[in-house]
Enzyme design. Structure first.
Site, mmCIF file in Angstrom:
data_model
loop_
_atom_site.group_PDB
_atom_site.id
_atom_site.type_symbol
_atom_site.label_atom_id
_atom_site.label_comp_id
_atom_site.label_asym_id
_atom_site.label_seq_id
_atom_site.Cartn_x
_atom_site.Cartn_y
_atom_site.Cartn_z
ATOM 1 N N ASP A 94 0.849 -1.207 0.000
ATOM 2 C CA ASP A 94 0.000 0.000 0.000
ATOM 3 C C ASP A 94 0.883 1.256 0.000
ATOM 4 O OD1 ASP A 94 -2.159 1.664 0.108
ATOM 5 O OD2 ASP A 94 -2.752 1.144 2.168
ATOM 6 N N GLN B 157 -9.487 6.825 9.936
ATOM 7 C CA GLN B 157 -9.855 7.231 8.579
ATOM 8 C C GLN B 157 -9.490 8.703 8.342
ATOM 9 O OE1 GLN B 157 -10.842 4.505 9.658
ATOM 10 N NE2 GLN B 157 -11.140 3.333 7.804
ATOM 11 N N GLY B 158 -8.837 8.978 7.239
ATOM 12 C CA GLY B 158 -8.373 10.347 6.944
ATOM 13 C C GLY B 158 -6.908 10.557 7.290
HETATM 14 N N1 ARG Z 1 -7.613 3.284 5.738
HETATM 15 C C1 ARG Z 1 -7.748 4.436 6.565
HETATM 16 C C2 ARG Z 1 -7.742 5.712 5.726
HETATM 17 O O1 ARG Z 1 -8.034 5.610 4.560
HETATM 18 C C3 ARG Z 1 -6.751 4.454 7.669
HETATM 19 C C4 ARG Z 1 -7.012 3.390 8.623
HETATM 20 C C5 ARG Z 1 -6.052 3.330 9.719
HETATM 21 N N2 ARG Z 1 -6.729 2.628 10.746
HETATM 22 C C6 ARG Z 1 -6.227 2.362 11.928
HETATM 23 N N3 ARG Z 1 -7.001 1.816 12.796
HETATM 24 N N4 ARG Z 1 -4.965 2.632 12.202
HETATM 25 O O2 ARG Z 1 -7.608 6.807 6.204
#
Ligand code: ARG
Length: 286
Positions: A143, A238-239
């Site tokens: 990623d 998220q973010g």
């Molecule tokens: N995929 C998420 C984003 O698009 C970030 C997720 C991170 N999650 C976590 N629990 N560390 O922002």
């Protein structure tokens, strides 16, 4: 002259947690004020007022604090159609590193905003001229993506600078405390970005322990590193994706995925920059 007696009853309801977004009261203090007043006919009148205030140690990033000016000059906001979508880190005057899952199908909608603690306030904005996603990205693994900006970023100021990269294969030991920053949700269920950049420290979790923790979600590979506390409470969300997790001034990871945010026994997962050091050099010359 009415007698007013106010009883202030304060209780913490951080365990009250509804799934209704509009009714969310987790991590707030409810203050109930009961007013007893006496009118001229000697009747006692009760009125009660309830106010809800956020706890000062409420969730920020998840469980973090406000980032201070000058501490993260490499942090930028990656934008889709001008809206904050992800974090990104400056690694040279032309290149930023972010997560592959932060890249839209149409690269033309991308821009980056740097040199500001507030993603919604003017900073220095740059157009994106090129995007290189890892060609093995499968939704979780690999990623990582490089974003090139069309103008040179004027580096070397307290608000705007690049971050160093670790050597190829660098893999921080379990327990090493890393710092993650971003404008992501302060609470997974509330789904509101933080206006101000937030920061939180989280220790590296042994990869095998993390793989066992996240077994029901997805495989944890050598391209990933995990960080968090077993009791949860501090995490990216998220973010924050695409943004930096750093150690000793080096970019050791890129926010990638997790099970919700800040849950006990579910560490956050990051793309491990040490795995990709040679790939970054091959693709960008950095
Ligand atoms: N995929 C998420 C984003 O698009 C970030 C997720 C991170 N999650 C976590 N629990 N560390 O922002």
């Amino acid at each position: 002259m009415p007698i007013i007696l106010s009883i202030i009853h304060q209780f913490n309801c951080s365990t009250i947690n509804t799934n209704n977004k509009n009714n969310h009261v987790a991590n707030t203090t409810i203050i109930t004020i009961i007013n007893l007043s006496n009118n001229n006919n000697n009747n006692t009148i009760y009125t009660n007022t309830t106010t809800t205030v956020p706890n000062n140690k409420g969730p920020l990033i998840i469980g973090g604090t406000e980032a201070q000016a000058g501490d993260n000059p490499h942090q930028c906001s990656l934008r889709w159609d001008g809206q904050h979508k992800c974090g990104a880190s400056i690694i040279s005057a032309n290149w930023l590193l972010t997560a592959a899952h932060c890249i839209p199908g149409d690269h033309d909608i991308l821009s980056v905003r740097c040199a500001t603690l507030f993603y919604g306030e003017p900073g220095l904005d740059f157009k994106v001229s090129q995007v290189i996603e890892h060609d093995q990205f499968d939704g979780f693994d690999y990623d990582i993506a490089l974003v090139k900006v069309s103008d040179d970023i004027p580096l070397g100021t307290p608000d705007l600078d690049k971050i160093g990269l670790p050597d190829q294969d660098m893999d921080p030991d379990p327990g090493t405390v890393l710092t993650v920053t971003g404008w992501g949700y302060r609470d997974y269920k509330v789904e509101v970005l933080s206006d101000r950049l937030m920061t939180v420290d989280v220790p590296v979790v042994d990869r095998q322990v993390c793989a066992d923790d996240l077994l029901d979600i997805h495989e944890v590979t050598d391209r990933m590193l995990c960080a968090g506390y077993d009791e949860g409470g501090r995490d990216a969300c998220q973010g924050d994706s695409g943004g930096p997790i750093k150690h000793d001034g080096l970019l050791v990871g890129v926010v990638s995925w997790g099970k919700d945010c800040g849950l006990p026994h579910y560490p956050g997962v990051y793309a491990r920059v040490g795995y990709f050091r040679d790939w970054i050099r091959d693709k960008s010359g950095v």
